[in-house]
Design an enzyme around this catalytic site. Structure first.
Site, PDB file in Angstrom:
ATOM      1  N   LYS A 169       0.908 -15.162 -38.841  1.00 55.38           N
ATOM      2  CA  LYS A 169       1.668 -13.971 -38.436  1.00 55.38           C
ATOM      3  C   LYS A 169       2.636 -14.323 -37.296  1.00 55.38           C
ATOM      4  CE  LYS A 169      -2.063 -12.582 -35.318  1.00 55.38           C
ATOM      5  NZ  LYS A 169      -3.326 -11.835 -35.243  1.00 55.38           N
ATOM      6  N   TYR A 220      19.596 -15.861  -8.047  1.00 55.00           N
ATOM      7  CA  TYR A 220      19.600 -14.412  -7.807  1.00 55.00           C
ATOM      8  C   TYR A 220      18.531 -14.016  -6.785  1.00 55.00           C
ATOM      9  CZ  TYR A 220      22.342 -13.651 -12.128  1.00 55.00           C
ATOM     10  OH  TYR A 220      23.305 -13.645 -13.095  1.00 55.00           O
TER      11      TYR A 220
HETATM   12  C1  PLP Z   1      -4.378 -12.681 -34.971  1.00 55.17           C
HETATM   13  C2  PLP Z   1      -5.668 -12.558 -35.672  1.00 55.17           C
HETATM   14  C3  PLP Z   1      -6.480 -13.689 -35.867  1.00 55.17           C
HETATM   15  C4  PLP Z   1      -6.209 -15.022 -35.239  1.00 55.17           C
HETATM   16  O1  PLP Z   1      -6.588 -14.990 -33.886  1.00 55.17           O
HETATM   17  P1  PLP Z   1      -6.642 -16.294 -32.992  1.00 55.17           P
HETATM   18  O2  PLP Z   1      -7.252 -15.858 -31.732  1.00 55.17           O
HETATM   19  O3  PLP Z   1      -5.224 -16.758 -32.822  1.00 55.17           O
HETATM   20  O4  PLP Z   1      -7.456 -17.296 -33.732  1.00 55.17           O
HETATM   21  C5  PLP Z   1      -7.620 -13.543 -36.647  1.00 55.17           C
HETATM   22  N1  PLP Z   1      -7.937 -12.338 -37.185  1.00 55.17           N
HETATM   23  C6  PLP Z   1      -7.190 -11.235 -36.988  1.00 55.17           C
HETATM   24  C7  PLP Z   1      -7.614  -9.950 -37.590  1.00 55.17           C
HETATM   25  C8  PLP Z   1      -6.042 -11.304 -36.210  1.00 55.17           C
HETATM   26  O5  PLP Z   1      -5.316 -10.205 -36.009  1.00 55.17           O
END
Ligand code: PLP
Length: 376
Positions: free
Chosen positions: A39, A271
């Protein structure tokens, strides 16, 4: 070097990704499937390239957050199973089915909507049921007094026509955090998950793929593997404990020293004039700023890797540039590469300076930063 083609860029190492995949896979029990979480453009690494590498390496599943991300992978020829973890409007049931995408289902009403549309199309939608065991986000709520109702609704959802229930999953809230209370909570989530599966089982419901193992569980609760592991961050070789497992960072963010200037003591930098030189200072200007994903909150609190060592960042980080003190690094010259984070400059340290977690900084590397496949 007199001209620099790129202000800053991100190198993505296919070899390190493959190494991490194989290392994690080896740590899993025999027969346990591997889902790579890709994702958010594979945590900034580029979802299509990452998915391509995982598919070729033999991973079993991918997970994304939404339909757009799933369709993006299919459009680029990724054929392996993809699970959408987040919400998809039931109007897109046909697209899910057409592209062979698996949808997470978070409640009975949603299941009924998917079922109705799938039936109207005369097709079947493959789903994984999400169980809320204490994350208090998506899923059939099955904690405490809601256990019976949760299981009843889950079972009803599983029996709906037009749905093929391939899996069931839950997500941990504190599997990555230390301490007795966090361990107690995580183990209770796992116990609840197994109890839900068992209660559904007594009513004839079988889930071929049961999964809950995120990065935190993979590190701290290897016994939670069940039928599939589901790591994200670890796959990319990041997080405090990735090094312990021999995992390697897959991304390094790079820029160059665009200019070097010499300032007298008492000169204010950038800045807000928040940093004042205490000595004759040799200051480098880097071609990266907060619009590239380097948080302004890190101003004066981080250092980057240059030839010869770490250069402390000085003065407010600007939109497109920032400054580093090179006084103690006489070998560093104009045009030299600088590693913002990667194998030499620790992303965890940068995250702490930004009062956040490595996840957020990986996702923050902006579109303006070109990704290049390059082993480092
Ligand atoms: C993002 C996500 C993961 C992966 O999580 P990590 O901590 O990066 O391993 C796994 N399961 C779900 C439902 C997620 O939303």
């Amino acid at each position: 070097m007199t001209e620099f083609e790129k202000r800053c860029w991100a190198e993505i190492s296919p070899d390190n990704l493959l190494h991490n995949y194989r290392t994690l896979r080896r740590a899993l029990p025999e027969g346990c499937r591997f889902l790579g979480v890709v994702k958010a453009d594979a945590y900034g690494h580029g979802a299509v390239q990452t998915a391509g590498i995982l598919e070729k390496a033999g991973a079993d599943y991918l997970a994304v957050a939404c339909l757009d991300e799933a369709l993006g992978l299919r459009a680029e020829g990724i054929e392996m199973p993809i699970l959408i973890l987040g919400h998809t409007a039931t109007a897109y049931t046909g697209a899910l089915i057409e592209h062979g995408i698996t949808q997470a289902v978070a409640g009975l009403a949603e299941a009924e909507r998917f079922s109705a549309v799938a039936q109207a199309l005369g097709r079947t939608l493959r789903v994984h049921m999400a169980v809320d065991t204490g994350m208090s986000r998506l899923g059939f709520l099955c904690t405490g007094a809601d256990f019976e109702t949760g299981v009843t609704e889950l079972v009803r959802a599983c029996r709906l026509p037009g749905l093929e229930v391939e899996g069931v999953f839950t997500h941990f809230a504190v599997s990555d955090e230390e301490g007795e209370e966090n361990e107690r909570y995580t183990r209770e989530q796992y116990r609840c998950f197994l109890a839900v599966i068992e209660a559904a089982g007594t009513q004839g419901i079988r889930f071929p793929i049961r999964h809950c193992m995120n990065t935190g569980a993979l590190l701290h609760y290897p016994e939670f593997a069940l039928d599939m592991a589901r790591p994200g961050l670890l796959l990319y070789g990041y997080g405090d404990e990735a090094g312990k497992l021999g995992l390697r960072p897959c991304m390094r963010v790079m820029t160059r020293i665009h200019t070097i200037k010499h300032y007298a003591p008492g000169t204010t930098i950038s800045y807000g004039r928040r940093f004042t030189t205490a000595r004759e200072t040799r200051m480098g200007v880097l071609g990266i700023g907060y619009a590239d994903g380097l948080p302004r909150l890190c101003s004066d609190k981080c250092s980057f890797a240059v030839a010869g060592g770490m250069a402390p960042q000085r003065g407010r980080i600007c939109m497109d540039m920032c400054m580093v003190d090179l006084t103690d690094l006489p070998g560093a010259e104009r045009g030299d590469e600088v590693e913002i984070f990667g194998p030499r400059a620790d992303l965890n340290a940068l995250s702490r300076a930004a009062q956040t977690i490595p996840y957020e900084l990986l996702c923050a590397v902006s579109k303006r930063v070109p990704r290049e496949l390059k082993n480092f």
